[in-house]
Design a protein around this motif. Structure first.
Motif, PDB file in Angstrom:
ATOM      1  N   MET A 109       0.837  -1.203   0.000  1.00  0.00           N
ATOM      2  CA  MET A 109       0.000   0.000   0.000  1.00  0.00           C
ATOM      3  C   MET A 109       0.872   1.253   0.000  1.00  0.00           C
ATOM      4  O   MET A 109       0.629   2.200  -0.762  1.00  0.00           O
ATOM      5  N   MET A 110       1.888   1.271   0.838  1.00  0.00           N
ATOM      6  CA  MET A 110       2.764   2.435   0.918  1.00  0.00           C
ATOM      7  C   MET A 110       3.471   2.677  -0.406  1.00  0.00           C
ATOM      8  O   MET A 110       3.611   3.811  -0.863  1.00  0.00           O
ATOM      9  N   GLY A 111       3.915   1.609  -1.028  1.00  0.00           N
ATOM     10  CA  GLY A 111       4.632   1.747  -2.295  1.00  0.00           C
ATOM     11  C   GLY A 111       3.784   2.286  -3.423  1.00  0.00           C
ATOM     12  O   GLY A 111       4.297   2.898  -4.363  1.00  0.00           O
ATOM     13  N   LEU A 112       2.458   2.064  -3.332  1.00  0.00           N
ATOM     14  CA  LEU A 112       1.545   2.518  -4.382  1.00  0.00           C
ATOM     15  C   LEU A 112       0.691   3.701  -3.928  1.00  0.00           C
ATOM     16  O   LEU A 112      -0.272   4.062  -4.614  1.00  0.00           O
ATOM     17  N   ASP A 113       1.025   4.292  -2.784  1.00  0.00           N
ATOM     18  CA  ASP A 113       0.278   5.437  -2.249  1.00  0.00           C
ATOM     19  C   ASP A 113      -1.205   5.116  -2.086  1.00  0.00           C
ATOM     20  O   ASP A 113      -2.091   5.878  -2.474  1.00  0.00           O
ATOM     21  N   ARG A 114      -1.473   3.967  -1.485  1.00  0.00           N
ATOM     22  CA  ARG A 114      -2.837   3.562  -1.183  1.00  0.00           C
ATOM     23  C   ARG A 114      -3.014   3.461   0.334  1.00  0.00           C
ATOM     24  O   ARG A 114      -2.062   3.270   1.065  1.00  0.00           O
ATOM     25  N   MET A 115      -4.270   3.538   0.777  1.00  0.00           N
ATOM     26  CA  MET A 115      -4.507   3.576   2.214  1.00  0.00           C
ATOM     27  C   MET A 115      -5.387   2.439   2.723  1.00  0.00           C
ATOM     28  O   MET A 115      -4.977   1.663   3.558  1.00  0.00           O
ATOM     29  N   PHE A 116      -6.617   2.335   2.244  1.00  0.00           N
ATOM     30  CA  PHE A 116      -7.544   1.309   2.732  1.00  0.00           C
ATOM     31  C   PHE A 116      -8.063   0.477   1.566  1.00  0.00           C
ATOM     32  O   PHE A 116      -8.344   1.004   0.490  1.00  0.00           O
ATOM     33  N   GLU A 117      -8.244  -0.819   1.814  1.00  0.00           N
ATOM     34  CA  GLU A 117      -8.942  -1.646   0.839  1.00  0.00           C
ATOM     35  C   GLU A 117     -10.410  -1.234   0.784  1.00  0.00           C
ATOM     36  O   GLU A 117     -10.948  -0.645   1.718  1.00  0.00           O
ATOM     37  N   ARG A 118     -11.058  -1.566  -0.323  1.00  0.00           N
ATOM     38  CA  ARG A 118     -12.464  -1.216  -0.501  1.00  0.00           C
ATOM     39  C   ARG A 118     -13.359  -2.384  -0.081  1.00  0.00           C
ATOM     40  O   ARG A 118     -13.060  -3.544  -0.359  1.00  0.00           O
ATOM     41  N   GLY A 119     -14.482  -2.036   0.550  1.00  0.00           N
ATOM     42  CA  GLY A 119     -15.467  -3.040   0.893  1.00  0.00           C
ATOM     43  C   GLY A 119     -16.356  -3.357  -0.294  1.00  0.00           C
ATOM     44  O   GLY A 119     -16.184  -2.840  -1.400  1.00  0.00           O
ATOM     45  N   SER A 120     -17.362  -4.198  -0.054  1.00  0.00           N
ATOM     46  CA  SER A 120     -18.230  -4.649  -1.148  1.00  0.00           C
ATOM     47  C   SER A 120     -19.020  -3.509  -1.770  1.00  0.00           C
ATOM     48  O   SER A 120     -19.399  -3.571  -2.942  1.00  0.00           O
ATOM     49  N   ASN A 121     -19.271  -2.462  -0.986  1.00  0.00           N
ATOM     50  CA  ASN A 121     -20.003  -1.304  -1.499  1.00  0.00           C
ATOM     51  C   ASN A 121     -19.090  -0.112  -1.773  1.00  0.00           C
ATOM     52  O   ASN A 121     -19.551   1.021  -1.889  1.00  0.00           O
ATOM     53  N   GLY A 122     -17.788  -0.373  -1.840  1.00  0.00           N
ATOM     54  CA  GLY A 122     -16.839   0.702  -2.122  1.00  0.00           C
ATOM     55  C   GLY A 122     -16.368   1.458  -0.913  1.00  0.00           C
ATOM     56  O   GLY A 122     -15.562   2.391  -1.031  1.00  0.00           O
ATOM     57  N   THR A 150      -0.230  21.579  -3.441  1.00  0.00           N
ATOM     58  CA  THR A 150      -0.859  21.877  -4.735  1.00  0.00           C
ATOM     59  C   THR A 150      -1.225  20.554  -5.410  1.00  0.00           C
ATOM     60  O   THR A 150      -2.279  19.994  -5.159  1.00  0.00           O
ATOM     61  N   THR A 151      -0.346  20.044  -6.250  1.00  0.00           N
ATOM     62  CA  THR A 151      -0.642  18.800  -6.979  1.00  0.00           C
ATOM     63  C   THR A 151       0.078  17.585  -6.373  1.00  0.00           C
ATOM     64  O   THR A 151      -0.018  16.483  -6.930  1.00  0.00           O
ATOM     65  N   GLU A 152       0.790  17.777  -5.263  1.00  0.00           N
ATOM     66  CA  GLU A 152       1.543  16.662  -4.677  1.00  0.00           C
ATOM     67  C   GLU A 152       0.595  15.560  -4.195  1.00  0.00           C
ATOM     68  O   GLU A 152      -0.467  15.826  -3.625  1.00  0.00           O
ATOM     69  N   VAL A 153       1.002  14.329  -4.411  1.00  0.00           N
ATOM     70  CA  VAL A 153       0.255  13.184  -3.905  1.00  0.00           C
ATOM     71  C   VAL A 153       0.338  13.178  -2.377  1.00  0.00           C
ATOM     72  O   VAL A 153       1.393  13.464  -1.801  1.00  0.00           O
ATOM     73  N   ILE A 154      -0.760  12.855  -1.705  1.00  0.00           N
ATOM     74  CA  ILE A 154      -0.744  12.705  -0.244  1.00  0.00           C
ATOM     75  C   ILE A 154      -0.274  11.287   0.060  1.00  0.00           C
ATOM     76  O   ILE A 154      -0.997  10.316  -0.169  1.00  0.00           O
ATOM     77  N   HIS A 155       0.928  11.166   0.533  1.00  0.00           N
ATOM     78  CA  HIS A 155       1.485   9.842   0.815  1.00  0.00           C
ATOM     79  C   HIS A 155       0.925   9.283   2.125  1.00  0.00           C
ATOM     80  O   HIS A 155       0.700  10.041   3.078  1.00  0.00           O
ATOM     81  N   PRO A 156       0.766   7.956   2.225  1.00  0.00           N
ATOM     82  CA  PRO A 156       0.256   7.348   3.453  1.00  0.00           C
ATOM     83  C   PRO A 156       1.373   6.988   4.432  1.00  0.00           C
ATOM     84  O   PRO A 156       1.360   5.915   5.040  1.00  0.00           O
TER      85      PRO A 156
END
Length: 515
Positions: free
Chosen positions: A135-148, A250-256
Motif C-alpha cells: 500500500m505504501m509503495g503505491l500510495d494507497r490507504m484502505f482496501e475497498r469493501g463490497s459497497n466501495g 498543490t498537486t503533490e500526492v498525499i502519501h500514506p
C-alpha cells in the motif's frame, strides 16, 4: 518512592490540576475525565506559552488511545481534526535506495508454504513484504469493501497539526466538565509531602490532591519545583535542534506515510497533511551550524516558506511520579522525533495514570507511583535503544556527523538484540528473552530497521526454488490488492463528506492499549 509518597498514600484524589494546555495536557485531562467523571479536573494553561505548532506523525498506541480508550469514532475525529492517514515510515536510510517500515507484523510472520519467517526472503528486496508495505509503495490507504467503502483496520495512525488537535481536545474536555484556567503560574507552593498550591498571576491560588505536569520542556513542577534528576540520552541521540517549515499543497500526492531522509548533519522528515506539506530537518548543532542547516534544508526543499528553529534535549527524568506530581509529555522526557513516538508515549502515560487511579479507588499508594515510574522509564529507555540502531548502522552518507554516529553511538543496552540478529538472521524466535514487553516496536521493528539498513547476518539459509516462487506469488497478491485500494485523498473524502456515500466504513477492531 520515599517518605513523602507514603505519607500521601491514604489521601483521596478528588481534584486534579493539569499544568499545560498543549496536546499532552488535554490528552491527560480527557483521559481522566472520560474514565473518572466524579473527579474534578482543572487545566491551567498560560496565555504566554504557545503550542509547538508543528505537523506531527503518530503511531498505533495513539490510535488506540483515541478510538479504543476514549471511544471516539473515527469519522468524528477525522472531520474535526482534519488529519491525514499514516501506514508507517518511508526511509531513505542505509545503503538501499529506500525501505518501508509499515505498522503491523511484517518480517517476523511465517506464511503457509514457507519454512522461514518473511525476513529471510527479503535480503535483496524488502518491497511488498506485507499488504501495508505494498500500500505504501503505491500510495494507497484502505482496501475497498463490497459497497466501495474503506475497510478501516487497526494498523494505521495519523498525521496531525498540533494546534488543531489541541483545540479539538480542549473542546472535548470542556464538554465533559473539565475547567480551563487561562493564567500563568508565578509560584509553586510545596512542603515535604509535595505540591500544596499554585499561585497565579491573577492573585488566585489553585490547589489539588494530584498535580499532572504537562508543561513541556519547562517541566515546571517535576523538574524545577521537585528538582528531579534528569537522565540525558546525549551519548546515543546527538541531534538537538530542528529547522521546521513547509508549503501549501498543490498537486503533490498525499502519501500514506511519514518520510525520513538522511541529511548531512542529521535527517529530515516529511509529514503529509491534506492541504499542507510539512518538512523539518533534525540536526546536531555540534556538526552543522544553524545557518548551514537551513541552507541545506532549503536547497533540498525549495518550496519551503518561513522556517523556524526548535531546540530540544533528549532524555528523561529519573522518576515521572514524585510525591503528588505526575509528569506526562515533554515535562517527563523527550526523544528526538525519528520514529514519531511522542504522541504515543503521551497517550499511553495518560491511560496508565488513569487506570492506576481507578485501580487504587482514587487512593494511590507507593505501589502506584513505583509502577508508573518503572513502566514509564522503561518505555523511554526502549525508545532510546531502538533509535540507537538507526544511527549506528546508517551507512548512506559519509559525513562527519554520520561517521561519528557509526563510531560512537551508545547502544544503551540493545546489543543483545543486534547480536541475535547478526548470528541468527531475521527471526523473532528469541524476542521474549531480549525484548522488553514495553518496547512498542517489538522484534519486527528491529528486524525491519536492521534488514532495511542491510546490516549483515550469518544465516546461510537460501530459499528453495519452490519457496521463492511462493514468496513472489504472495508479494504479487499484495500488490494486486493494493492497486484496487483507496488513495489517501479518496479515503479522506469518504470521511469528510459522508453525505456523498450511502454506506459507512467498517470501524476498527478492538485492540489493547499499550502500557
Amino acid at each position: 518512592m520515599g517518605v513523602g509518597n507514603h505519607a500521601r498514600a491514604s489521601r483521596m484524589v478528588r481534584k486534579i490540576i493539569v499544568v499545560g494546555g498543549g496536546s499532552a495536557g488535554f490528552m491527560a485531562a480527557a483521559a481522566l475525565k472520560f474514565k473518572i467523571p466524579q473527579v474534578q479536573v482543572v487545566v491551567i494553561r498560560s496565555p504566554e506559552i504557545g503550542i509547538i505548532g508543528v505537523g506531527e506523525g503518530s503511531g498505533i498506541p495513539f490510535t488506540q488511545y483515541l478510538h479504543e480508550f476514549l471511544g471516539l469514532p473515527v469519522d468524528q475525529f477525522v472531520r474535526k481534526v482534519k488529519p491525514s492517514w499514516k501506514l508507517g515510515t518511508h526511509f531513505f536510510w542505509g545503503s538501499r535506495k529506500r525501505f518501508f517500515f509499515p505498522f503491523g507484523p511484517t518480517l517476523d510472520m511465517q506464511l503457509d508454504g514457507l519454512t522461514k519467517p518473511n525476513g529471510y526472503y527479503c535480503a535483496d528486496d524488502l518491497e511488498n513484504a506485507s499488504l501495508p508495505s505494498a500500500m505504501m509503495g503505491l500510495d494507497r490507504m484502505f482496501e475497498r469493501g463490497s459497497n466501495g467503502e474503506p475497510l478501516v483496520r487497526g494498523n494505521f495512525a495519523y498525521h496531525i497539526e498540533n494546534e488543531t488537535f489541541a483545540a479539538f481536545l480542549e473542546e472535548l474536555a470542556i464538554s465533559r466538565g473539565v475547567r480551563i484556567v487561562s493564567d500563568t503560574i508565578r509560584n509553586v507552593r510545596q512542603d515535604e509531602h509535595g505540591i500544596t498550591g499554585l499561585d497565579l498571576n491573577s492573585g488566585a491560588t489553585e490547589t489539588a490532591d494530584l498535580y499532572v505536569d504537562c508543561s513541556g520542556f519547562k517541566s515546571l513542577l517535576l523538574g524545577k519545583a521537585m528538582g528531579e534528576p534528569f537522565i540525558s540520552y546525549a551519548s546515543t541521540l546527538f541531534c538537538d535542534r530542528a529547522v521546521v517549515g513547509g508549503w501549501a499543497r498543490t498537486t503533490e500526492v498525499i502519501h500514506p506515510y511519514t518520510t525520513a531522509e538522511t541529511m548531512d548533519g542529521g535527517w529530515a522528515w516529511q509529514i503529509e497533511h491534506p492541504n499542507r506539506v510539512n518538512r523539518g530537518y533534525v540536526y546536531s548543532s555540534a556538526f552543522i551550524s544553524d545557518e548551514d542547516a537551513e541552507r541545506e534544508f532549503r536547497t533540498k526543499n525549495p518550496k519551503v516558506g518561513p522556517a523556524r528553529m526548535v531546540k530540544f534535549v533528549s532524555g528523561r527524568y529519573e522518576r515521572s511520579w514524585v510525591k503528588n506530581v505526575v509528569a506526562i509529555g515533554n515535562a517527563g522526557g523527550f526523544v528526538e522525533p525519528l520514529e514519531a513516538t511522542a504522541l504515543a508515549i503521551h497517550a499511553t502515560r495518560a491511560a496508565l495514570l488513569t487506570e492506576l487511579l481507578q485501580t487504587s479507588d482514587l487512593e494511590p499508594c507507593a505501589a502506584c507511583s513505583d509502577m508508573y515510574n518503572d513502566l514509564t522509564g522503561r518505555v523511554w529507555d526502549c525508545t532510546r535503544q531502538f533509535l540507537a540502531t538507526h544511527y549506528r548502522f546508517n551507512t548512506r552518507l559519509d559525513t562527519p556527523f554520520w561517521r561519528h554516529c557509526r563510531e560512537h553511538t551508545d547502544m544503551a543496552g540493545v546489543e543483545p538484540v543486534v547480536e541475535w540478529y547478526q548470528q541468527m538472521g531475521p527471526t523473532s524466535y528469541g524476542a521474549p528473552a531480549i525484548i522488553d514487553r514495553l518496547d512498542i516496536f517489538g522484534m519486527d521493528g528491529y528486524l525491519t530497521t536492521l534488514l532495511g539498513q542491510c546490516v549483515p547476518h550469518h544465516s546461510k539459509f537460501v530459499p528453495a526454488t519452490a519457496e521463492r516462487e511462493r514468496w513472489n506469488a504472495i508479494r504479487q497478491n499484495y500488490v494486486a490488492r493494493a492497486r484496487r485500494a483507496m488513495t489517501v485523498a479518496e479515503s479522506l473524502d469518504w470521511f469528510m463528506h459522508p453525505e456523498k456515500h450511502e454506506t459507512k466504513p467498517l470501524e476498527i477492531s478492538s485492540v489493547v492499549v499499550m502500557r
